[in-house]
Design a protein around this motif. Structure first.
Motif, short mmCIF file in Angstrom:
data_model
loop_
_atom_site.label_atom_id
_atom_site.label_comp_id
_atom_site.label_asym_id
_atom_site.label_seq_id
_atom_site.Cartn_x
_atom_site.Cartn_y
_atom_site.Cartn_z
N SER A 183 2.96 -1.16 0.04
CA SER A 183 2.95 -0.23 -0.98
C SER A 183 4.93 -0.18 -1.16
O SER A 183 5.61 -0.66 -0.30
N ALA A 184 5.12 0.16 -2.22
CA ALA A 184 6.64 0.48 -2.35
C ALA A 184 6.82 1.73 -2.95
O ALA A 184 6.42 2.18 -3.95
N TYR A 185 7.74 2.62 -2.33
CA TYR A 185 8.09 3.83 -2.68
C TYR A 185 9.56 3.99 -3.07
O TYR A 185 10.30 3.60 -2.37
N ASP A 186 9.71 4.47 -4.38
CA ASP A 186 10.93 4.73 -4.88
C ASP A 186 11.60 6.09 -4.69
O ASP A 186 10.90 7.17 -4.98
N HIS A 187 12.41 6.26 -3.64
CA HIS A 187 12.85 7.50 -3.08
C HIS A 187 13.75 8.27 -4.16
O HIS A 187 13.93 9.62 -3.99
N GLN A 217 11.00 9.48 -6.61
CA GLN A 217 9.90 10.18 -5.78
C GLN A 217 8.46 9.80 -6.51
O GLN A 217 7.60 10.49 -6.81
N GLN A 218 8.54 8.33 -6.60
CA GLN A 218 6.91 7.72 -7.05
C GLN A 218 6.82 6.50 -6.44
O GLN A 218 7.41 5.92 -5.80
N GLU A 219 5.42 6.28 -6.27
CA GLU A 219 4.97 4.88 -5.68
C GLU A 219 4.84 3.90 -6.81
O GLU A 219 4.70 4.30 -7.93
N ILE A 271 13.97 1.76 -3.10
CA ILE A 271 12.74 1.47 -2.98
C ILE A 271 12.66 1.10 -1.59
O ILE A 271 13.09 0.11 -0.86
N ARG A 299 6.80 -0.81 2.30
CA ARG A 299 6.02 -0.46 3.48
C ARG A 299 5.14 -1.36 3.98
O ARG A 299 4.11 -1.71 3.07
#
Length: 801
Positions: A763-767, A770-772, A797, A800
């Protein structure tokens, strides 16, 4: 002088030395074709401009005003088809020009290449004071064909009167079989492995060292290895009892191959392929000072090239600084390091150290920087585990809801107990090379008045005034150079002070700032507060002279002397004084498990960063209400030299013009580079941002959003190799830690791109948003995902596993 005459003179010199030294690179005269006819080109004013004197003389008269900025220039179209060296000459006459030589009173060139890229600020200063007509010249050896050159005659930030005449420009015809080596035209392209030496004062040839000497100068060397790198240390010495003005070079030939010059730049395509260098050129990345044979000092401590899967680099030792540069000469196919060194009766030896190494150039220059980190891990160790905003002087406790702003670092020790209770790192303030002398408003701003005030203070026991006798710089006239300034913190004179530990006076400038008794009082068991370390302001030499001519200081220097570009006189370069000051304090501070912090670095000097733990600078990103953030090349230099260490900004701007939109743009860039967006004052004193609740309350939510993101990146630690590429070169990438990628869109249009990374993730999360982000496996392993950003927007990003 002809090549033959130079060769004969060199052979005669060798015969008188008692040991034969081979001529490696015979020096050619810079004589060329006749000067171009530029008489019909109009003179253009620089800022306040100029007046015209008799017989075409340009007059720039600033009177007693050091703030005026005058000058005149001509724009010359060259339209070169191949890179051709140029020489620009001019004469100047001076009357009571204040200060020491620098680029503000100079022959100054701004060049544009045929591809539109610039080469700004190649210059040679004129002598200050009062003198008759003096000729200076600038030699430029271009990387690419020159389209045009703007030739400026400048007189700014000095009081006094300057006159200029006889501006001339030449294009040099370099004979077949010859080249330019370290800025000097030479009659051979033959490579050589080892040390060579040139007597600059005699305009001699480059000679090898035979039987341990060249030009009467002895050399001793020793070799070693360090984490896979080949190290060479050399000491040169001279017992003639004379001043020696020298150009010492270590050359490293390369195997025949299509070597490419590598730079710390963004890829122009998804493959990150460096450009193929033009043949027969020298490649280097330097800043200019009025020192040495060409005024060029390496910005980075290394030069790197690649050919296919092979990368090679040459570098200066990170803890043995000297005035010099690293470069690649594609005509002779050599990497080299060159140092400008003066030997004198007071200091008749100098030590330099370099190393060379191979690396896998998959990521270009970044791969070379990554290898540098492994060779010198202690220079890139993040000792400070606390990251966050830098607060200058003001009490954090008095900021409303201070917890929202991410403070971590305090400049000043005015509430140490509170800072300790709230996990704030507190640093004690010092300045390495300045003494600010307050003078009454009615006291004349001249040397006799200032000296009388210093004597009065010294007689009263003022240690700073007493240090003046032992520590103040001397200029080329043997005078203590003063700058008359009216600042919020001092109206009077600022003096350049040599803060070298080797000056033995008990009241030296260094011993006032740091001594065993002071160390015990600040950090010993009887201390009144818990300091976290020492803070060095203006670390690279703000408002100080570039060169110290004071001969009695020569023997106190632990680093090599260099020489002035004008007159070729031995001097101490201020950047090395700063290093000696910082090194001596850092040895003690790190020995106590404390930290070192400095302001205004890295700016032009790489060699302070290995000694420091927290770095930063004050800057104005919105001058005259024009959004002008630092160039990407500047930010990359700072990031590369700091590595995983925290780098903090203080925004010094007019906050009436710095609205919430600009605050957000500022913070987004800081997230991208993993730096910290602090705030201070337009004049570095008054109208402090954090003493104005209306300002910081307006921006509070931006701090709450972006500072934790800066910390997420910064505390993970910047990595030179991104391990990620974008199919859209308009999107910039950086990596922090093992699994954080920041992405930035510096342009004015929305950009979309597909990123491919070797990092395996589910997974990749854009902090930031605030979106996957949906991920897919890469074709050869790793992970791919897409990013879309509006202008000047950023993504952080986290990949994970």
């Amino acid at each position: 002088m002809t090549h033959r005459r130079l060769l004969t003179a060199a052979l005669l010199l060798c015969s008188t030395m008692g040991a034969f030294a081979e001529i490696i690179k015979p020096v050619l005269s810079t004589a060329s074709h006749a000067a171009m006819d530029i008489s019909a080109l109009p003179w253009q004013p620089w800022e306040v401009g100029f007046s015209s004197g008799p017989e075409g003389v340009i007059v720039c008269d600033n009177g007693d005003d050091q703030q005026l900025r005058r000058g005149a220039g001509k724009a010359v179209e060259l339209k070169q088809s191949t890179p051709t060296p140029i020489v620009v000459k001019a004469k100047s006459r001076a009357s009571k020009i204040s200060g020491s030589p620098d680029s503000n009173y100079s022959l100054y060139l701004d060049i544009v290449y045929d591809d539109g890229t610039p080469l700004w600020g190649r210059q040679t200063p004129f002598q200050t004071g009062t003198h008759d007509w003096e000729e200076q010249q600038v030699l430029v050896v271009p990387d690419k064909p020159i389209k045009s050159v703007q030739c400026w005659l400048l007189m700014r930030a000095h009081s006094g009167k300057a006159e200029f005449k006889d501006l001339e420009i030449y294009q040099l015809a370099v004979p077949d079989g010859s080249a330019v080596f370290d800025g000097v035209p030479v009659g051979s392209t033959t490579s050589y492995h080892g040390f060579i030496l040139r007597d600059v004062a005699a305009n001699s040839d480059f000679l090898s060292f035979s039987d341990g000497q060249a030009h009467g100068v002895r050399i001793s060397t020793k070799s070693s290895t360090r984490h896979g790198a080949q190290c060479v240390e050399a000491e040169i010495s001279d017992d003639s009892g004379k001043d020696r003005i020298l150009q010492l070079v270590y050359t490293l030939p390369l195997p025949a191959a299509a070597w490419q010059w590598l730079t710390m730049s963004r890829p122009t395509n998804a493959q990150n392929a460096p450009d193929q260098p033009a043949p027969q050129q020298e490649y280097l990345n330097t800043v200019n000072f009025p020192c040495g044979s060409s005024g060029r000092l390496s910005l980075y401590p290394l030069a790197a090239v690649s050919a296919g899967a092979t990368g090679r680099a040459i570098a200066m030792d990170l803890f043995t600084p000297a005035f010099g540069r690293c470069a690649y000469n594609s005509r002779s196919n050599e990497l080299y390091v060159a140092w400008d060194i003066a030997l004198t009766p007071e200091k008749n030896s100098a030590t330099v150290k370099l190393f060379s190494f191979d690396f896998a150039p998959t990521w270009g220059f970044r791969s070379a920087v990554d290898a540098l980190y492994r060779i010198f891990p202690e220079a890139f160790t993040a000792r400070s585990k606390r990251h966050g905003l830098w607060m200058p002087f003001a009490k954090i406790s008095e900021v409303q809801g201070w917890e929202d702003f991410g403070f971590a670092i305090k400049e000043g020790d005015n509430e140490c107990a509170w800072d300790d209770q709230h996990n704030i790192l507190t640093f004690r303030y010092t300045e390495p090379m300045t003494w600010w002398l307050r003078m009454p408003d009615d006291m004349p701003r001249d040397l006799p008045s200032a000296n009388a005030e210093i004597e009065r203070l010294a007689a009263g026991g003022d240690r700073r005034a007493k240090s003046f006798a032992s520590s103040v710089f001397h200029n080329q006239y043997g005078e203590a150079p003063a700058r008359w300034l009216d600042t919020p913190w001092c109206k009077g004179a600022v003096w350049s002070m040599a803060s070298m530990p080797g000056i033995k006076s008990p009241d030296s400038h260094f011993r006032i700032a740091w001594n065993p008794e002071l160390r015990q009082r600040l950090y010993g068991p009887e201390r009144k507060a818990d300091l976290d370390g020492e803070y060095i302001d203006s670390s690279e030499g703000y408002v100080t002279d570039v060169m110290n001519y004071r001969r009695e200081h020569f023997s106190a220097a632990s680093t090599p002397l260099t020489f002035s570009q004008i007159g070729q006189r031995p001097v101490i370069f201020r950047g090395l004084i700063a290093w000696e000051y910082a090194r001596a304090i850092a040895d003690d501070v790190h020995g106590m498990d404390k930290l070192m912090m400095a302001n205004s670095t890295p700016h032009n000097l790489w060699w302070l960063t290995p000694l420091l733990d927290v770095l930063g600078t004050e800057s104005n990103w919105n001058p005259k209400n024009n959004w002008r953030p630092p160039a990407d090349s500047t930010m990359l230099f700072r990031r590369a030299m700091c590595g995983p260490k925290p780098f903090c900004f203080l925004q010094n701007t007019n906050f009436d013009d710095f609205d919430g939109k600009k605050v957000e743009k500022y913070m987004r860039r800081c997230v991208f580079y993993g730096m910290y967006p602090g705030f201070f004052s337009a004049d570095a004193c008054t109208k402090h941002y954090f003493r104005n609740p209306d300002l910081y309350n307006r921006d509070r939510e931006l701090f709450r959003k972006y500072v934790p993101l800066c910390k997420r990146a910064g505390e993970a630690g910047w990595q030179p190799v991104t391990n990620a590429r974008s199919d859209n070169a308009a999107l910039w990438l950086e990596r922090f830690g093992t699994n954080i990628i920041t992405v930035f869109n510096p342009g004015e249009q929305r950009q979309e791109g597909r990123l491919s990374t070797s990092i395996s993730a589910t997974s990749a999360y854009d902090h930031v948003h605030q979106q996957e982000l949906p991920v897919q496996p890469g074709a050869t392993g790793g992970t791919t995902f897409s990013v879309a950003l509006d202008p000047e927007d950023v993504a952080l990003i986290e990949l994970r596993p």
